[in-house]
Write a protein that holds these residues in place. Sequence first.
Motif, mmCIF file in Angstrom:
data_model
loop_
_atom_site.group_PDB
_atom_site.id
_atom_site.type_symbol
_atom_site.label_atom_id
_atom_site.label_comp_id
_atom_site.label_asym_id
_atom_site.label_seq_id
_atom_site.Cartn_x
_atom_site.Cartn_y
_atom_site.Cartn_z
ATOM 1 N N THR A 99 0.839 -1.189 0.000
ATOM 2 C CA THR A 99 0.000 0.000 0.000
ATOM 3 C C THR A 99 0.875 1.241 0.000
ATOM 4 O O THR A 99 1.951 1.255 0.592
ATOM 5 C CB THR A 99 -0.884 0.007 1.266
ATOM 6 N N ALA A 130 -6.017 -4.135 -7.864
ATOM 7 C CA ALA A 130 -5.682 -3.032 -6.958
ATOM 8 C C ALA A 130 -6.962 -2.419 -6.417
ATOM 9 O O ALA A 130 -8.034 -2.543 -7.017
ATOM 10 C CB ALA A 130 -4.864 -1.968 -7.691
ATOM 11 N N TRP A 189 -8.175 1.369 -5.125
ATOM 12 C CA TRP A 189 -7.839 2.791 -5.102
ATOM 13 C C TRP A 189 -8.864 3.559 -4.277
ATOM 14 O O TRP A 189 -10.032 3.158 -4.212
ATOM 15 C CB TRP A 189 -7.840 3.352 -6.520
ATOM 16 N N ILE A 225 -2.160 -2.792 -3.635
ATOM 17 C CA ILE A 225 -1.946 -3.706 -4.759
ATOM 18 C C ILE A 225 -2.385 -5.109 -4.355
ATOM 19 O O ILE A 225 -2.066 -5.577 -3.273
ATOM 20 C CB ILE A 225 -0.465 -3.729 -5.172
ATOM 21 N N SER A 241 -1.192 -9.337 -11.483
ATOM 22 C CA SER A 241 -1.006 -8.088 -12.217
ATOM 23 C C SER A 241 0.344 -8.149 -12.915
ATOM 24 O O SER A 241 1.050 -9.153 -12.846
ATOM 25 C CB SER A 241 -1.046 -6.906 -11.240
ATOM 26 N N ARG A 260 7.562 -0.666 -7.884
ATOM 27 C CA ARG A 260 6.189 -0.436 -8.350
ATOM 28 C C ARG A 260 5.481 0.592 -7.478
ATOM 29 O O ARG A 260 4.781 1.472 -7.982
ATOM 30 C CB ARG A 260 5.411 -1.753 -8.385
ATOM 31 N N LEU A 313 3.865 4.111 -8.719
ATOM 32 C CA LEU A 313 2.480 4.486 -8.442
ATOM 33 C C LEU A 313 2.417 5.792 -7.650
ATOM 34 O O LEU A 313 1.598 6.662 -7.940
ATOM 35 C CB LEU A 313 1.763 3.367 -7.687
#
Length: 177
Positions: free
Chosen positions: A8, A107, A109, A129, A134, A154, A158
């Motif tokens: 996260t 994911a 959001w 995530i 993915s 990653r 993000l």
Amino acid sequence: MRFADGPTTECAVRVAAGVARVWELVTDIELPARFSPELQRVRWLDGADRPVLGARFEGHNHHAVLGDWRTVSHVVELDAPRAFGWVVVDPDNRFGEPLPDPEASIARWRFDLQPCDDGTTLLRHTVRIGPARSGLTLAIERRPADEEQLVATRLDSLRAGMRETLRGIKALAEQAG
């Protein structure tokens, strides 16, 4: 952090605008594509034209390493004007078994808005995530010894996109005020 831990990250910004204006912007699903380095375009599905619980929208993404892919998102949280959340699924089997079930998302959001005493709004943008497969899980399968570094990279990517999105929302909200 490992993928199974549910990686996260969160970014926040204080916006010199009221919560109603910020809410209007964060619930415009097309807006992040204007600022995100990865999300290219978005459109509502199933005749929806605004966020309601259960509404779905399609996103088209691009990443230099992963290429292009499509996602479908489900609105799973809508607490106007405080929280807007959605989960992302892989409708095209790009990363493994297609799981159209929002409980098995690529994911999750969320935008959280907190009105402040001075008339500004604290805006938080969060992503978690997994647990579904993915592009990150594909990379981990190719280089399992590098899992923690791949997850960190990653999350950094993000976070950079989230910061850009928040900067754009802040600019638009403050410009209108």
